[in-house]
Design an enzyme around this catalytic site. Structure first.
Site, short mmCIF file in Angstrom:
data_model
loop_
_atom_site.label_atom_id
_atom_site.label_comp_id
_atom_site.label_asym_id
_atom_site.label_seq_id
_atom_site.Cartn_x
_atom_site.Cartn_y
_atom_site.Cartn_z
N THR A 108 13.54 1.06 -10.64
CA THR A 108 14.66 2.03 -10.64
C THR A 108 14.60 2.99 -9.47
O THR A 108 15.58 3.68 -9.17
CB THR A 108 14.62 2.88 -11.93
OG1 THR A 108 13.42 3.67 -11.89
CG2 THR A 108 14.62 2.02 -13.17
N ASP A 200 3.83 1.96 3.46
CA ASP A 200 3.56 2.74 2.24
C ASP A 200 2.44 3.74 2.56
O ASP A 200 1.28 3.37 2.75
CB ASP A 200 3.12 1.79 1.12
CG ASP A 200 2.95 2.51 -0.22
OD1 ASP A 200 2.32 3.59 -0.23
OD2 ASP A 200 3.45 2.00 -1.23
C1 PRP Z 1 5.94 7.50 -2.35
C2 PRP Z 1 5.84 8.71 -1.45
C3 PRP Z 1 6.66 9.75 -2.16
C4 PRP Z 1 7.74 8.91 -2.79
C5 PRP Z 1 8.95 9.05 -1.93
O1 PRP Z 1 5.05 7.66 -3.39
O2 PRP Z 1 4.53 9.15 -1.21
O3 PRP Z 1 5.95 10.45 -3.16
O4 PRP Z 1 7.28 7.55 -2.81
O5 PRP Z 1 9.99 8.39 -2.51
P1 PRP Z 1 11.30 9.09 -3.08
O6 PRP Z 1 11.72 10.12 -2.06
O7 PRP Z 1 12.24 7.92 -3.14
O8 PRP Z 1 10.97 9.66 -4.41
P2 PRP Z 1 4.75 6.53 -4.47
O9 PRP Z 1 5.67 6.63 -5.63
O10 PRP Z 1 4.71 5.20 -3.78
O11 PRP Z 1 3.34 6.93 -5.02
P3 PRP Z 1 1.94 7.09 -4.27
O12 PRP Z 1 2.04 8.33 -3.41
O13 PRP Z 1 1.01 7.26 -5.42
O14 PRP Z 1 1.67 5.85 -3.46
#
Ligand code: PRP
Length: 208
Positions: A108, A200
């Site tokens: 999502t 990532d």
């Molecule tokens: C990534 C990143 C942000 C988020 C950005 O984290 O570090 O926190 O996605 O995406 P958004 O602006 O669409 O919300 P992730 O959920 O991959 O987790 P992680 O930091 O634990 O790898």
């Protein structure tokens, strides 16, 4: 693009960001670069830090200077936001650090909260929300929602890369929150990654 967005024009930021993006940059160097960029971005984001006068004695006499008049709270969004904490703590040793755990549901793209240990009442005057990537904006909007419910009055976002979609979402939800990033990239791809981006950030930082 929104007036809230402050994209760094500092040559050192551009230089380090380019190294960070490079697929040949290993995990150890990636973490160092994120730490260094955090320090530089924090310098930019604290240009309007509130000061109060402070008198000190130099070996030659009295000097009237200034000291910070705001307690700063760093709010890293786990996991990748953790990489931005160390550099800023070196610059500002008395900051408080309050972690917020969110991950983005891969289907999502919506943020799911898993950690929040904020105390009952705010203990800081300026919150710096730390996350290297502003992609859809869902994670930072959700974090700032939490901070405002907590009672935070002055909040800034400090990151590395933003997509236009994330800037639009954050500006719409929190028009009072300045957004400090090293670069504004072109777009999100169909799985919600910033393009050209850096991949990532969490995986590259933690070797996962
Ligand atoms: C990534 C990143 C942000 C988020 C950005 O984290 O570090 O926190 O996605 O995406 P958004 O602006 O669409 O919300 P992730 O959920 O991959 O987790 P992680 O930091 O634990 O790898």
């Amino acid at each position: 693009m929104s007036d809230q967005l402050q994209v760094s024009s500092h040559p050192l930021v551009k230089h380090k960001l380019t190294r960070l993006r490079d697929v040949d940059t290993d995990h150890r160097r990636f973490r160092e670069l994120v730490r260094e960029l955090a320090l530089l971005m924090c310098y930019e984001a604290t240009q309007d830090l509130h000061l109060r006068p402070k008198v000190v004695n130099t070996p030659m006499g009295e000097a009237t200077g200034s000291e910070a008049d705001e307690v700063i709270g760093l709010v890293p969004i786990l996991r990748a936001g953790l990489g931005l904490v160390d550099g800023i703590q070196e610059l500002l040793p008395s900051v408080q650090v309050w972690h917020i755990g969110l991950y983005r549901d891969e289907a999502t793209l919506r943020p799911v909260q898993y950690y929040n240990k904020l105390p009952d009442a705010p203990t800081v005057q300026l919150c710096l929300v730390l996350d290297p990537m502003l992609a859809t904006g869902g994670s930072s909007v959700a974090t700032i929602d939490i901070l405002k419910r907590w009672g935070a009055k002055r909040v800034k976002y400090v990151g590395v890369l933003a997509a236009p979609e994330g800037v639009a979402a954050l500006s719409a939800a929190h028009p009072d929150v300045p957004i400090h990033v090293a670069e504004l990239d072109e777009r999100l791809n169909d799985i919600g990654f910033i393009v050209p981006g850096l991949g990532d950030a969490g995986d590259r930082m933690f070797g996962t």
